[in-house]
Enzyme design. Structure first.
Site, mmCIF file in Angstrom:
data_model
loop_
_atom_site.group_PDB
_atom_site.id
_atom_site.type_symbol
_atom_site.label_atom_id
_atom_site.label_comp_id
_atom_site.label_asym_id
_atom_site.label_seq_id
_atom_site.Cartn_x
_atom_site.Cartn_y
_atom_site.Cartn_z
ATOM 1 C CG ASP A 272 -21.057 17.971 102.202
ATOM 2 O OD1 ASP A 272 -22.021 17.180 102.249
ATOM 3 O OD2 ASP A 272 -20.461 18.361 103.222
ATOM 4 C CG ASP B 56 -22.981 25.686 86.451
ATOM 5 O OD1 ASP B 56 -24.147 25.640 86.005
ATOM 6 O OD2 ASP B 56 -22.246 26.692 86.329
ATOM 7 C CG ASP C 248 -27.189 27.820 90.310
ATOM 8 O OD1 ASP C 248 -27.337 27.713 89.074
ATOM 9 O OD2 ASP C 248 -26.400 28.627 90.830
ATOM 10 C CE1 TYR D 139 -30.552 30.273 93.889
ATOM 11 C CE2 TYR D 139 -31.079 31.477 91.881
ATOM 12 C CZ TYR D 139 -30.235 30.652 92.598
ATOM 13 O OH TYR D 139 -29.074 30.214 92.020
ATOM 14 C CE LYS E 276 -23.787 21.015 104.210
ATOM 15 N NZ LYS E 276 -22.701 20.117 104.707
HETATM 16 C C1 IPM Z 1 -29.119 29.181 86.165
HETATM 17 C C2 IPM Z 1 -28.432 30.475 86.405
HETATM 18 C C3 IPM Z 1 -29.302 31.419 87.238
HETATM 19 C C4 IPM Z 1 -29.614 30.720 88.546
HETATM 20 C C5 IPM Z 1 -28.675 32.808 87.471
HETATM 21 C C6 IPM Z 1 -28.435 33.519 86.160
HETATM 22 C C7 IPM Z 1 -29.493 33.671 88.394
HETATM 23 O O1 IPM Z 1 -27.183 30.277 86.998
HETATM 24 O O2 IPM Z 1 -30.214 29.166 85.567
HETATM 25 O O3 IPM Z 1 -28.588 28.126 86.552
HETATM 26 O O4 IPM Z 1 -28.823 30.797 89.497
HETATM 27 O O5 IPM Z 1 -30.661 30.073 88.628
HETATM 28 MN MN MN Z 2 -26.663 28.197 87.239
#
Ligand code: IPM
Ligand code: MN
Length: 354
Positions: free
Chosen positions: A223, A251, A247, A139, A190
């Site tokens: 993974d 999710d 990240d 990032y 990884k």
């Molecule tokens: C999160 C989001 C951000 C990230 C994006 C919007 C850049 O997905 O906070 O998880 O990848 O950190």
């Molecule tokens: Mn995210």
């Protein structure tokens, strides 16, 4: 100078504004009912302002947050009118990098059996926390594109890790585990594919682990870990990982909690101004329709209150969210029929009879 805690509110874009509006009402209700000494300040940042006057994350706001703010509540950033997401990156990374918020703490806690998507599992089987490194990795923006638009185009994104950066997030994860009497911390990386950047993770983790003989230290490749998280989420307590991998993992974690509308986060630099945000994005398709689930924001407000020294208030908010799910006082994504604002009304009512 006021001795009240200074809280900055940044709605941002899309549903971010709607959920932060609920966060504001919850904070105001707590201030009224429980006498919390807080002062709220709104900051107008996001696509509207960027398109209006070209400003994304101005220096005077950065200074106010650094010098006169204890905690920031952020909604979400991203708007189809700014397709390259420039303003979103300026603001989000301006906060995360500019305030050096190195620990992105993302609890993956399922609050109600009804939200658990895995067959044969209950909410109790899923309660771990991800420590996502938040200032390095993929990032940092190192790299570039050359010969753009030609068949010979080259695009490079560098992964940057420093020993200092890795060590501080690994220590934060072990400190968290130790403070709560947890049994183990998993490192997910990884290093099989990326021996340089992730070799540093493996080596640093092994070194730091020696300072915490009371906490188990386990390693898994990311993974394999993601596969295990779905098959047996109860195997995990604390997972520490890099920025991009964290990240992705969180999710997947959100899905185990009832969806993106339930996933909260804290972006911390202990002892300094820190930032709290729902994990979900600005969801332009839902914006303006009173459909967004405000619970991820309410839970993020809870994390903020613990950070500011009021853990009982976080417990209260977590309890209320659980009750909201139980009673169907929630949005359709988690099985209710209320709109965003009506969930806010219900929360404020509950907090008034403290
Ligand atoms: C999160 C989001 C951000 C990230 C994006 C919007 C850049 O997905 O906070 O998880 O990848 O950190
Ligand atoms: Mn995210």
């Amino acid at each position: 100078m006021s001795d009240r805690k200074q809280i900055a509110l940044i709605g941002g874009d899309g549903v971010g504004r709607e959920v932060v509006a609920v966060g504001r009402r919850v904070l105001e209700a707590l201030a009224r009912a429980r006498g919390l000494p807080i002062e709220l300040t709104d900051y107008d940042l996001g696509a509207d302002r960027f398109l209006r006057d070209g400003v994304s994350f101005p220096e005077d706001v950065a200074r106010a947050l650094r010098e006169r703010t204890d905690a920031v509540l952020l909604g979400a950033l991203g708007d189809p009118r700014v397709p390259d997401m420039r303003h979103a990156r300026d603001i989000l990374f301006g906060l995360r990098f500019g305030l050096d918020l190195f620990a992105n703490v993302r609890p993956v806690v399922c609050l109600h059996d009804r939200l658990m998507p895995l067959a044969g599992r209950t909410a109790r089987d899923c309660r771990f926390v991800v420590f996502r490194e938040n200032t390095e990795g993929a990032y940092v923006g190192a790299g570039g594109r050359i010969r753009q638009g030609t068949p010979d185009e080259i695009a490079i994104t560098e992964i940057v890790q420093t020993r200092r950066g890795v060590e501080r997030i690994v220590r934060a994860a072990f400190d968290y585990a130790r403070a709560r009497g947890l049994r183990r911390v998993h490192l997910a990386d990884k290093h099989n594919a990326m021996p340089h950047a992730h070799g540093l993770w493996r080596d640093t983790f092994a070194e730091v682990a020696r300072d915490y003989p009371d906490v188990g230290a386990e390693h898994m490749f990311m993974d394999a870990l993601m596969c295990r998280v779905v098959l047996d989420p109860g195997a995990f307590e604390v997972i520490v990982t890099s920025n991009l991998l964290g990240d992705l993992l969180t999710d997947l974690g959100a899905a185990l909690q009832g969806g993106m509308g339930m996933a909260a986060s804290a972006n911390l630099h202990p002892g300094r101004v820190s930032m709290f945000e729902p994990v979900h994005g600005s969801a332009p398709d839902l914006a303006g329709r009173d459909l967004a689930n405000p619970f991820a924001t309410v839970l993020s407000v809870g994390m903020m209150l613990t950070y500011l020294g009021w853990p009982d208030e976080e417990a209260r908010l977590v309890g209320l969210v659980r009750e909201g799910i139980e009673l169907g006082r929630c949005t359709p994504d988690v099985g209710g029929s209320l709109g965003t604002r009506a969930v806010g009304d219900w929360l404020v009512e509950q907090l008034a009879c403290a």
